[in-house]
Design a protein around this motif. Structure first.
Motif, PDB file in Angstrom:
ATOM      1  N   GLU A  42     -67.026 -14.414 -90.843  1.00  0.00           N
ATOM      2  CA  GLU A  42     -67.027 -14.498 -89.382  1.00  0.00           C
ATOM      3  C   GLU A  42     -66.454 -13.219 -88.790  1.00  0.00           C
ATOM      4  N   GLY A  43     -67.091 -12.754 -87.706  1.00  0.00           N
ATOM      5  CA  GLY A  43     -66.633 -11.542 -87.034  1.00  0.00           C
ATOM      6  C   GLY A  43     -67.254 -10.275 -87.552  1.00  0.00           C
ATOM      7  N   THR A  44     -68.213 -10.377 -88.501  1.00  0.00           N
ATOM      8  CA  THR A  44     -68.896  -9.184 -89.019  1.00  0.00           C
ATOM      9  C   THR A  44     -69.808  -8.610 -87.929  1.00  0.00           C
ATOM     10  N   PRO A  45     -69.769  -7.285 -87.674  1.00  0.00           N
ATOM     11  CA  PRO A  45     -70.654  -6.696 -86.664  1.00  0.00           C
ATOM     12  C   PRO A  45     -72.123  -6.883 -87.045  1.00  0.00           C
ATOM     13  N   VAL A  46     -72.935  -7.291 -86.074  1.00  0.00           N
ATOM     14  CA  VAL A  46     -74.372  -7.504 -86.274  1.00  0.00           C
ATOM     15  C   VAL A  46     -75.116  -6.384 -85.548  1.00  0.00           C
ATOM     16  N   ALA A  47     -75.982  -5.673 -86.276  1.00  0.00           N
ATOM     17  CA  ALA A  47     -76.688  -4.520 -85.715  1.00  0.00           C
ATOM     18  C   ALA A  47     -78.125  -4.875 -85.363  1.00  0.00           C
ATOM     19  N   ALA A  48     -78.671  -4.199 -84.335  1.00  0.00           N
ATOM     20  CA  ALA A  48     -80.079  -4.351 -83.976  1.00  0.00           C
ATOM     21  C   ALA A  48     -80.936  -3.782 -85.101  1.00  0.00           C
ATOM     22  N   ALA A  49     -81.932  -4.553 -85.568  1.00  0.00           N
ATOM     23  CA  ALA A  49     -82.772  -4.118 -86.687  1.00  0.00           C
ATOM     24  C   ALA A  49     -83.654  -2.931 -86.311  1.00  0.00           C
ATOM     25  N   ASP A  50     -83.931  -2.779 -85.002  1.00  0.00           N
ATOM     26  CA  ASP A  50     -84.749  -1.670 -84.519  1.00  0.00           C
ATOM     27  C   ASP A  50     -84.448  -1.510 -83.037  1.00  0.00           C
ATOM     28  N   SER A  51     -84.876  -0.406 -82.458  1.00  0.00           N
ATOM     29  CA  SER A  51     -84.675  -0.211 -81.030  1.00  0.00           C
ATOM     30  C   SER A  51     -85.581  -1.149 -80.251  1.00  0.00           C
ATOM     31  N   GLY A  52     -85.185  -1.470 -79.027  1.00  0.00           N
ATOM     32  CA  GLY A  52     -85.986  -2.372 -78.214  1.00  0.00           C
ATOM     33  C   GLY A  52     -85.243  -2.808 -76.971  1.00  0.00           C
ATOM     34  N   VAL A  53     -85.723  -3.907 -76.364  1.00  0.00           N
ATOM     35  CA  VAL A  53     -85.124  -4.450 -75.147  1.00  0.00           C
ATOM     36  C   VAL A  53     -84.681  -5.882 -75.425  1.00  0.00           C
ATOM     37  N   VAL A  54     -83.462  -6.206 -74.992  1.00  0.00           N
ATOM     38  CA  VAL A  54     -82.934  -7.553 -75.187  1.00  0.00           C
ATOM     39  C   VAL A  54     -83.665  -8.518 -74.243  1.00  0.00           C
ATOM     40  N   ILE A 103     -82.172 -12.127 -78.712  1.00  0.00           N
ATOM     41  CA  ILE A 103     -83.593 -11.896 -78.995  1.00  0.00           C
ATOM     42  C   ILE A 103     -83.929 -10.485 -78.516  1.00  0.00           C
ATOM     43  N   ILE A 104     -84.545  -9.695 -79.380  1.00  0.00           N
ATOM     44  CA  ILE A 104     -84.906  -8.314 -79.028  1.00  0.00           C
ATOM     45  C   ILE A 104     -86.407  -8.116 -79.179  1.00  0.00           C
ATOM     46  N   ASP A 105     -87.026  -7.556 -78.150  1.00  0.00           N
ATOM     47  CA  ASP A 105     -88.448  -7.202 -78.181  1.00  0.00           C
ATOM     48  C   ASP A 105     -88.552  -5.755 -78.644  1.00  0.00           C
ATOM     49  N   HIS A 106     -89.294  -5.516 -79.733  1.00  0.00           N
ATOM     50  CA  HIS A 106     -89.429  -4.165 -80.280  1.00  0.00           C
ATOM     51  C   HIS A 106     -90.799  -3.546 -79.962  1.00  0.00           C
ATOM     52  N   GLY A 107     -91.605  -4.250 -79.171  1.00  0.00           N
ATOM     53  CA  GLY A 107     -92.932  -3.743 -78.856  1.00  0.00           C
ATOM     54  C   GLY A 107     -93.927  -4.061 -79.960  1.00  0.00           C
ATOM     55  N   ASN A 108     -95.200  -3.817 -79.685  1.00  0.00           N
ATOM     56  CA  ASN A 108     -96.283  -4.063 -80.652  1.00  0.00           C
ATOM     57  C   ASN A 108     -96.296  -5.514 -81.148  1.00  0.00           C
ATOM     58  N   GLY A 109     -95.844  -6.435 -80.306  1.00  0.00           N
ATOM     59  CA  GLY A 109     -95.863  -7.850 -80.656  1.00  0.00           C
ATOM     60  C   GLY A 109     -94.752  -8.290 -81.582  1.00  0.00           C
ATOM     61  N   LEU A 110     -93.850  -7.370 -81.952  1.00  0.00           N
ATOM     62  CA  LEU A 110     -92.764  -7.700 -82.876  1.00  0.00           C
ATOM     63  C   LEU A 110     -91.454  -7.927 -82.126  1.00  0.00           C
ATOM     64  N   SER A 111     -90.710  -8.901 -82.575  1.00  0.00           N
ATOM     65  CA  SER A 111     -89.405  -9.186 -82.003  1.00  0.00           C
ATOM     66  C   SER A 111     -88.501  -9.738 -83.100  1.00  0.00           C
ATOM     67  N   THR A 112     -87.206  -9.696 -82.865  1.00  0.00           N
ATOM     68  CA  THR A 112     -86.237 -10.226 -83.833  1.00  0.00           C
ATOM     69  C   THR A 112     -85.259 -11.166 -83.124  1.00  0.00           C
ATOM     70  N   VAL A 113     -84.739 -12.112 -83.901  1.00  0.00           N
ATOM     71  CA  VAL A 113     -83.778 -13.096 -83.387  1.00  0.00           C
ATOM     72  C   VAL A 113     -82.562 -13.091 -84.297  1.00  0.00           C
ATOM     73  N   TYR A 114     -81.361 -13.150 -83.679  1.00  0.00           N
ATOM     74  CA  TYR A 114     -80.101 -13.125 -84.421  1.00  0.00           C
ATOM     75  C   TYR A 114     -79.288 -14.338 -83.946  1.00  0.00           C
ATOM     76  N   GLY A 115     -79.098 -15.337 -84.812  1.00  0.00           N
ATOM     77  CA  GLY A 115     -78.477 -16.584 -84.387  1.00  0.00           C
ATOM     78  C   GLY A 115     -77.113 -16.874 -84.982  1.00  0.00           C
ATOM     79  N   HIS A 116     -76.405 -17.850 -84.361  1.00  0.00           N
ATOM     80  CA  HIS A 116     -75.127 -18.408 -84.814  1.00  0.00           C
ATOM     81  C   HIS A 116     -73.953 -17.441 -84.671  1.00  0.00           C
ATOM     82  N   ASN A 117     -74.057 -16.479 -83.744  1.00  0.00           N
ATOM     83  CA  ASN A 117     -72.982 -15.495 -83.580  1.00  0.00           C
ATOM     84  C   ASN A 117     -71.744 -16.099 -82.912  1.00  0.00           C
ATOM     85  N   SER A 118     -70.594 -15.506 -83.207  1.00  0.00           N
ATOM     86  CA  SER A 118     -69.362 -15.957 -82.555  1.00  0.00           C
ATOM     87  C   SER A 118     -69.262 -15.374 -81.153  1.00  0.00           C
TER      88      SER A 118
END
Length: 386
Positions: free
Chosen positions: A298-310, A324-339
Motif C-alpha cells: 500500500e502506498g506504492t506510486p502508480v505511474a501512467a503507462a503512457d501519455s494521455g488525458v485523464v 482512467i486515461i485516454d491515450h488516443g487511437n482507441g486505447l485507454s488504461t484503467v488503474y483501480g483500488h488506489n488509496s
C-alpha cells in the motif's frame, strides 16, 4: 290424525335441513378459505418484510465501502499528522536535551572553578584588599595592584554570574523538556486512538466484504455493481470516441490525445491475478477479470503507462479510487483500488507520471494495482501491450 301431522312436520324439518346443508358447508368452506387466504397474506407480508430487510442490509455494497474508505482515509491522514507531530516533538526533545546537557557541562566546569577558588580562600585565608593596596612600593606598583584586584574581583563576579545564568538556562531547558514530554505522551495517546479507529474501519470493511462473500443476495448485488462499473467505463470511453469523431468532422470539441501506443508497467511487482475468466475471490463465481492485478505494498506510486488525458479520477464503484486515461487511437488504461489519487479529470499526463498511490479500496481483498487496457472501450489482455 295428530300422529300423521307430527310425521309431516318432521319430514318438513328434515327436508329443510337437507336444503340448508349445502349452505352450511358453503359457509364452513368460505371460512376455511378465508382463513387460508389470511395465512397466505400474512406469509406474503412476512416475506415482503424480510425482502425489505434484506434489501436494506444489502444496500449498495460499494457505496458503503466508499463511505468506509472515506472514514478510513480521514483516520489515516489524522494518524499521519499525529505521527509527524510526534517526530517533530522528538526533535524538540532531542534539541532540548542537548541544550540541557551542554548547559550542565558548562555549569559543572564553572562550579569546579568556583570550588577551587573557595578552597584557595579557605586554605590561604580571605584576601585583604586593603593590605594589598597599602603594601605598594610606589605609585606604579599601587596602580598595578589596584588593576590586579579589579581583575580578580571582576573574574569572581563573572564566575558567579555565569553560574547563575547556566542554572537559569538549565531550569528553562528542563521546563521545555518536561513540556515536550507531556506533549509527546498526549500525541502518543492520540496515535493509539487513531490506530484503534483505523483497525475498526478496516474490520468494518472486511466484515462487509465477508458478508458479500457469504450472503448470496449481497454478492449478486455487489457483482451487478461491479459489472455496472465496468460497463460505465466502457460507455464513458465510447462517448469519448464519439466526441473524437465529431471533432474530426468539424463538430463539437475534443481534447486531442496522442500516446505512443507502447505501455510501461504502472508499478513493479508480480502478477497476482491474470486477465481472463476466473473465480472471483469474494463472490465465488466465474467472471471476467478485465485486467491484471499487480501485487505491491500500500502506498506504492502508480505511474501512467503512457501519455494521455485523464478521463476520470474518482471513486468508481467496485474499482474503488480509480484513474482512467485516454491515450488516443482507441486505447485507454484503467488503474483501480488506489488509496489516493494525484490527478483529476481533464488533466494531461505524461508517460511515467505519478497518478495515484496503490491501496485496497473498493472490491479488493488486499493492496494491489488493478491495471486494465481497453481498446474501443472494451477490456483486452494488457500483456499484449506491456
Amino acid at each position: 290424525m295428530i300422529k300423521k301431522l307430527v310425521t309431516k312436520k318432521k319430514l318438513a324439518a328434515f327436508a329443510a335441513a337437507l336444503l340448508l346443508l349445502p349452505c352450511l358447508f358453503a359457509f364452513a368452506e368460505d371460512d376455511d378459505l378465508q382463513s387460508q387466504l389470511s395465512d397466505v397474506q400474512s406469509q406474503m407480508e412476512r416475506q415482503q418484510q424480510k425482502k425489505g430487510e434484506a434489501e436494506a442490509t444489502i444496500g449498495n455494497v460499494f457505496e458503503r465501502l466508499r463511505v468506509i474508505q472515506q472514514n478510513l482515509d480521514t483516520a489515516m491522514k489524522e494518524y499521519k499528522d499525529i505521527t509527524a507531530q510526534i517526530a517533530e516533538t522528538e526533535k524538540k526533545i532531542g534539541a532540548a536535551q542537548a541544550k540541557l546537557d551542554e548547559a550542565q557541562k558548562r555549569l559543572q566546569a564553572r562550579e569546579g572553578i568556583l570550588s577551587k577558588r573557595m578552597r584557595d580562600i579557605y586554605m590561604h585565608g580571605q584576601l585583604n584588599y586593603l593590605d594589598v593596596v597599602i603594601g605598594a612600593k610606589d605609585f606604579n606598583d599601587f596602580a598595578n595592584r589596584v588593576e590586579l584586584l579589579r581583575r580578580i574581583i571582576a573574574a569572581d563576579m563573572d564566575l558567579i554570574s555565569s553560574i547563575k545564568e547556566e542554572r537559569a538556562q538549565i531550569a528553562e531547558a528542563k521546563a521545555v523538556l518536561e513540556e515536550e514530554h507531556s506533549r509527546q505522551a498526549e500525541l502518543q495517546a492520540q496515535s493509539a486512538a487513531k490506530k484503534d479507529e483505523i483497525a475498526a474501519r478496516k474490520a468494518e470493511q472486511q466484515a462487509l466484504l465477508e458478508k458479500a462473500q457469504n450472503d448470496k443476495a449481497t454478492a449478486e448485488a455487489a457483482l451487478r455493481e461491479l459489472e455496472a462499473s465496468s460497463n460505465a467505463i466502457a460507455a464513458m470511453l465510447r462517448q469519448r470516441a464519439a466526441d473524437r469523431a465529431a471533432a474530426s468532422g468539424g463538430g463539437g470539441s475534443y481534447q486531442a490525445v496522442s500516446g505512443s501506443g507502447v505501455f510501461m508497467w504502472p508499478v513493479s511487482g508480480p502478477i497476482t491475478s491474470p486477465f481472463g475468466y476466473r473465480e472471483h475471490p469474494i463472490f465465488g463465481r466465474q467472471i471476467l477479470h478485465s485486467g491484471i492485478d499487480i501485487g505491491v505494498d500500500e502506498g506504492t506510486p502508480v505511474a501512467a503507462a503512457d501519455s494521455g488525458v485523464v478521463v476520470e479520477a474518482d471513486w468508481l464503484g467496485g474499482y474503488g479510487n480509480a484513474v482512467i486515461i485516454d491515450h488516443g487511437n482507441g486505447l485507454s488504461t484503467v488503474y483501480g483500488h488506489n488509496s489516493s489519487l494525484t490527478v483529476s479529470a481533464g488533466q494531461s499526463v505524461s508517460k511515467g507520471q505519478i497518478i495515484a498511490y496503490s491501496g485496497s479500496t473498493g472490491n479488493s481483498t488486499g493492496p494491489h494495482v488493478h491495471f486494465e487496457v481497453r481498446s474501443g472501450g472494451e477490456p483486452v489482455d494488457p500483456m499484449g501491450y506491456l
